[in-house]
Design an enzyme around this catalytic site. Structure first.
Site, PDB file in Angstrom:
ATOM      1  N   PRO A 127       6.641  -0.540  -6.173  1.00  0.00           N
ATOM      2  CA  PRO A 127       5.438  -0.034  -6.841  1.00  0.00           C
ATOM      3  C   PRO A 127       4.436  -1.153  -7.134  1.00  0.00           C
ATOM      4  O   PRO A 127       3.229  -0.936  -7.065  1.00  0.00           O
ATOM      5  CB  PRO A 127       5.987   0.584  -8.138  1.00  0.00           C
ATOM      6  N   SER A 131       1.504  -6.073  -0.048  1.00  0.00           N
ATOM      7  CA  SER A 131       1.090  -7.176   0.833  1.00  0.00           C
ATOM      8  C   SER A 131       1.792  -8.468   0.444  1.00  0.00           C
ATOM      9  O   SER A 131       2.208  -9.249   1.302  1.00  0.00           O
ATOM     10  CB  SER A 131      -0.420  -7.399   0.734  1.00  0.00           C
ATOM     11  N   ILE A 156       8.913   4.376   1.445  1.00  0.00           N
ATOM     12  CA  ILE A 156       9.897   4.067   2.483  1.00  0.00           C
ATOM     13  C   ILE A 156       9.897   5.153   3.562  1.00  0.00           C
ATOM     14  O   ILE A 156      10.368   6.281   3.339  1.00  0.00           O
ATOM     15  CB  ILE A 156      11.304   3.892   1.868  1.00  0.00           C
ATOM     16  N   THR A 157       9.350   4.791   4.727  1.00  0.00           N
ATOM     17  CA  THR A 157       9.284   5.719   5.858  1.00  0.00           C
ATOM     18  C   THR A 157      10.693   6.168   6.235  1.00  0.00           C
ATOM     19  O   THR A 157      11.592   5.330   6.379  1.00  0.00           O
ATOM     20  CB  THR A 157       8.609   5.023   7.058  1.00  0.00           C
ATOM     21  N   ARG A 263     -17.329  22.805  25.150  1.00  0.00           N
ATOM     22  CA  ARG A 263     -18.285  23.178  24.113  1.00  0.00           C
ATOM     23  C   ARG A 263     -19.729  23.101  24.641  1.00  0.00           C
ATOM     24  O   ARG A 263     -20.112  22.086  25.243  1.00  0.00           O
ATOM     25  CB  ARG A 263     -18.124  22.227  22.919  1.00  0.00           C
ATOM     26  N   GLN A 332     -16.323  13.564  14.436  1.00  0.00           N
ATOM     27  CA  GLN A 332     -17.768  13.795  14.575  1.00  0.00           C
ATOM     28  C   GLN A 332     -18.063  14.664  15.805  1.00  0.00           C
ATOM     29  O   GLN A 332     -18.837  15.616  15.735  1.00  0.00           O
ATOM     30  CB  GLN A 332     -18.458  12.430  14.693  1.00  0.00           C
ATOM     31  N   GLU A 359       2.291  -2.584   7.756  1.00  0.00           N
ATOM     32  CA  GLU A 359       2.688  -3.765   8.568  1.00  0.00           C
ATOM     33  C   GLU A 359       1.620  -4.856   8.551  1.00  0.00           C
ATOM     34  O   GLU A 359       1.334  -5.469   9.577  1.00  0.00           O
ATOM     35  CB  GLU A 359       2.995  -3.366  10.014  1.00  0.00           C
TER      36      GLU A 359
HETATM   37  C1  LIG Z   1       2.474   5.790   5.183  1.00  0.00           C
HETATM   38  C2  LIG Z   1       3.088   4.517   4.699  1.00  0.00           C
HETATM   39  C3  LIG Z   1       4.360   4.155   5.116  1.00  0.00           C
HETATM   40  C4  LIG Z   1       4.972   3.005   4.623  1.00  0.00           C
HETATM   41  N1  LIG Z   1       6.259   2.702   4.992  1.00  0.00           N
HETATM   42  C5  LIG Z   1       6.866   1.616   4.446  1.00  0.00           C
HETATM   43  C6  LIG Z   1       8.248   1.325   4.739  1.00  0.00           C
HETATM   44  O1  LIG Z   1       8.896   2.030   5.523  1.00  0.00           O
HETATM   45  N2  LIG Z   1       8.828   0.257   4.123  1.00  0.00           N
HETATM   46  C7  LIG Z   1       8.138  -0.543   3.266  1.00  0.00           C
HETATM   47  O2  LIG Z   1       8.731  -1.492   2.752  1.00  0.00           O
HETATM   48  N3  LIG Z   1       6.839  -0.296   2.977  1.00  0.00           N
HETATM   49  C8  LIG Z   1       6.189   0.761   3.542  1.00  0.00           C
HETATM   50  N4  LIG Z   1       4.888   1.029   3.246  1.00  0.00           N
HETATM   51  C9  LIG Z   1       4.170   0.156   2.314  1.00  0.00           C
HETATM   52  C10 LIG Z   1       3.206  -0.769   3.044  1.00  0.00           C
HETATM   53  O3  LIG Z   1       3.931  -1.787   3.670  1.00  0.00           O
HETATM   54  C11 LIG Z   1       2.226  -1.313   1.986  1.00  0.00           C
HETATM   55  O4  LIG Z   1       1.401  -0.224   1.608  1.00  0.00           O
HETATM   56  C12 LIG Z   1       1.382  -2.454   2.520  1.00  0.00           C
HETATM   57  O5  LIG Z   1       2.160  -3.619   2.655  1.00  0.00           O
HETATM   58  C13 LIG Z   1       0.198  -2.748   1.589  1.00  0.00           C
HETATM   59  O6  LIG Z   1       0.668  -2.963   0.298  1.00  0.00           O
HETATM   60  P1  LIG Z   1       0.062  -2.156  -0.940  1.00  0.00           P
HETATM   61  O7  LIG Z   1      -0.056  -0.734  -0.562  1.00  0.00           O
HETATM   62  O8  LIG Z   1       0.873  -2.487  -2.126  1.00  0.00           O
HETATM   63  O9  LIG Z   1      -1.404  -2.695  -1.115  1.00  0.00           O
HETATM   64  P2  LIG Z   1      -1.817  -4.091  -1.887  1.00  0.00           P
HETATM   65  O10 LIG Z   1      -0.981  -5.217  -1.392  1.00  0.00           O
HETATM   66  O11 LIG Z   1      -1.838  -3.838  -3.351  1.00  0.00           O
HETATM   67  O12 LIG Z   1      -3.287  -4.246  -1.343  1.00  0.00           O
HETATM   68  C14 LIG Z   1      -4.365  -3.441  -1.819  1.00  0.00           C
HETATM   69  C15 LIG Z   1      -5.611  -3.825  -1.064  1.00  0.00           C
HETATM   70  O13 LIG Z   1      -5.890  -5.207  -1.275  1.00  0.00           O
HETATM   71  C16 LIG Z   1      -5.970  -5.884  -0.042  1.00  0.00           C
HETATM   72  N5  LIG Z   1      -5.386  -7.219  -0.154  1.00  0.00           N
HETATM   73  C17 LIG Z   1      -4.130  -7.529  -0.551  1.00  0.00           C
HETATM   74  N6  LIG Z   1      -3.940  -8.864  -0.476  1.00  0.00           N
HETATM   75  C18 LIG Z   1      -5.084  -9.401  -0.017  1.00  0.00           C
HETATM   76  C19 LIG Z   1      -5.503 -10.711   0.322  1.00  0.00           C
HETATM   77  N7  LIG Z   1      -4.677 -11.768   0.171  1.00  0.00           N
HETATM   78  N8  LIG Z   1      -6.776 -10.898   0.787  1.00  0.00           N
HETATM   79  C20 LIG Z   1      -7.606  -9.844   0.927  1.00  0.00           C
HETATM   80  N9  LIG Z   1      -7.261  -8.560   0.650  1.00  0.00           N
HETATM   81  C21 LIG Z   1      -6.013  -8.338   0.187  1.00  0.00           C
HETATM   82  C22 LIG Z   1      -5.187  -5.036   0.933  1.00  0.00           C
HETATM   83  O14 LIG Z   1      -5.623  -5.229   2.257  1.00  0.00           O
HETATM   84  C23 LIG Z   1      -5.494  -3.652   0.442  1.00  0.00           C
HETATM   85  O15 LIG Z   1      -6.722  -3.236   0.982  1.00  0.00           O
HETATM   86  C24 LIG Z   1       4.257   2.173   3.732  1.00  0.00           C
HETATM   87  C25 LIG Z   1       2.952   2.527   3.343  1.00  0.00           C
HETATM   88  C26 LIG Z   1       2.369   3.674   3.816  1.00  0.00           C
HETATM   89  C27 LIG Z   1       0.984   4.025   3.368  1.00  0.00           C
END
Ligand SMILES: Cc1cc2nc3c(=O)[nH]c(=O)nc-3n(C[C@H](O)[C@H](O)[C@H](O)COP(=O)(O)OP(=O)(O)OC[C@H]3O[C@@H](n4cnc5c(N)ncnc54)[C@H](O)[C@@H]3O)c2cc1C
Length: 378
Positions: A127, A131, A156-157, A263, A332, A359
């Site tokens: 939570p 990143s 977690i996918t 279309r 679009q 990823e």
């Molecule tokens: C559909 C889906 C499937 C997923 N499946 C898995 C899975 O199977 N296993 C798993 O472990 N995780 C999974 N995830 C999680 C995914 O890996 C994370 O959502 C991803 O790593 C981004 O982390 P966050 O959502 O916490 O965003 P944050 O890290 O909080 O980032 C929020 C925003 O800030 C930006 N940001 C963050 N750091 C920086 C930086 N240093 N410089 C500039 N911008 C930055 C990001 O680009 C983003 O726009 C999944 C997510 C989704 C949506």
């Protein structure tokens, strides 16, 4: 139908195309609406040998090359990003066991992972950490000869149908990776419904409360997983997402060519309007460029060249942003129909946005690629 074990890449690809056209594309909207992939479909993936065909022959795999793997993931991504996501995470777990697992771990897990009888999921995000994986709070504490794990994994996918969790947890200053069967006492799995995209990938959050595992559950020595298991698995996952994004661009192109040919507006077909043709040209160019970048990254992987890491970042960055651009244009071009569930454009639009987040988000790619560029030039 041949299986991936036949190791004839073109035959495997032909089988995958037929599978996607006949068994995935016609049902993709239903998978999206019901937020599920039927068990029978997952079984078909196993019959085709697609769960982990890249594992080497000496450990029971089919030894499929990475370029062909990428083309398979493109095809599956063309049909359904939810299914491609399942292939991605299961592949990451299988790769980790094959590459870094002990003989005992390989003996126990590889055969059922290859067949798909055991479904593996990748548990890194939490939570409060995405990143920045180094901020992960899940903790594993030594307990006799084994470990006790406490933590909360999110997004977690495939979590809803998981059999085996690859859990990253802090062990002192370093990060370790554990293979945890989902039935282990203390593992609590809760579905996450109503995601924006890849809605059929059965996402869950997973709480681990005093989960006891033996020493044999850990991959490698304590504190060792960050630069090895995690980096390697994420590179493979990123490659898969890049290739799947090419599939999204191709699906947008296919849908738009068909729609604009039917279309009519102002007594003419949409396809004859120059502004529409410009969008079609952009999709063709994006698909080809992104496909070439993926192929380049795949070739470097096959050659064992570490330059594949940078090539994969570039491929993922280009392909995922190309996918969101193509999907936006696809909506679009379809007008109101593109906003409805009667056409694939809306699903492709939602799925494409996910590709820019998972990823390594677009922003992480942008900073990482530039950092590497400065290193290369210096
Ligand atoms: C559909 C889906 C499937 C997923 N499946 C898995 C899975 O199977 N296993 C798993 O472990 N995780 C999974 N995830 C999680 C995914 O890996 C994370 O959502 C991803 O790593 C981004 O982390 P966050 O959502 O916490 O965003 P944050 O890290 O909080 O980032 C929020 C925003 O800030 C930006 N940001 C963050 N750091 C920086 C930086 N240093 N410089 C500039 N911008 C930055 C990001 O680009 C983003 O726009 C999944 C997510 C989704 C949506």
């Amino acid at each position: 139908m041949s299986t991936a074990m036949s190791l004839d890449p073109e035959a495997v690809l032909a089988d995958v195309r037929t599978f996607v056209d006949d068994e995935v594309v016609p049902h993709a909207e239903e998978f999206d609406r019901t937020e599920r992939l039927p068990r029978s479909l997952l079984d078909r993936v196993g019959q085709l040998g697609l769960w982990a065909p890249f594992l080497s022959v000496d450990i029971g795999g089919a030894g499929l090359d990475m370029v062909t793997l990428g083309r398979i993931h493109e095809e599956v991504g063309r049909g359904c990003s939810g299914l491609r996501s399942m292939l991605t995470v299961h592949g990451m777990v299988s790769w980790s066991v094959g590459r870094w697992g002990s003989a005992e771990q390989r003996d126990r897990w590889l055969a059922p992972l290859i067949s798909g009888d055991t479904f593996g999921v990748f548990c890194l995000s939490e939570p409060d950490s995405g990143s920045d994986a180094t901020a992960a709070g899940t903790l594993a504490e030594a307990d006799g000869s084994g470990w006790v794990i406490n933590g909360h994994k999110k997004w977690i996918t495939g979590g809803q149908v998981a059999d085996l969790l690859l859990v990253f947890a802090r062990t002192g200053p370093g990060m370790s990776a554990f293979l945890v069967p989902s039935q282990t006492p203390g593992v609590e799995i809760t579905p996450i419904p109503n995601m924006l995209g890849t809605r059929s990938s059965m996402i869950a959050e997973i709480v681990l409360r005093d989960v006891r595992v033996g020493a044999e559950a850990m991959i490698g020595p304590p504190g060792w997983a960050a630069g090895t298991v995690m980096t390697g698995a994420l590179d493979l996952g990123r490659y898969s997402v890049a290739c799947g994004s090419v599939g999204i661009v191709q699906a947008c192109l296919d849908a738009c060519v068909a729609y604009t040919s039917r279309r009519t507006v102002h007594d003419g077909r949409l396809r004859d309007l120059q502004l529409i043709r410009r969008k079609i040209s952009d999709m063709v160019t994006s698909a080809r460029a992104a496909r070439l970048l993926c192929e380049h990254a795949g070739r470097l992987k096959d050659a064992g060249d570490p330059a594949t890491i940078m090539a994969t970042w570039v491929a993922k960055y280009h392909a995922s942003t190309a996918a969101t651009a193509a999907a936006s244009d696809a909506v679009q071009i379809h007008g109101a129909n593109g906003c409805s569930p009667d056409y694939p454009a809306a699903r492709l639009y939602r799925d494409s946005k996910i590709m820019e987040i998972i990823e390594g988000s677009t922003e992480i790619q942008q900073t990482t690629i530039a950092e590497e560029a400065y290193r290369e030039v210096a």
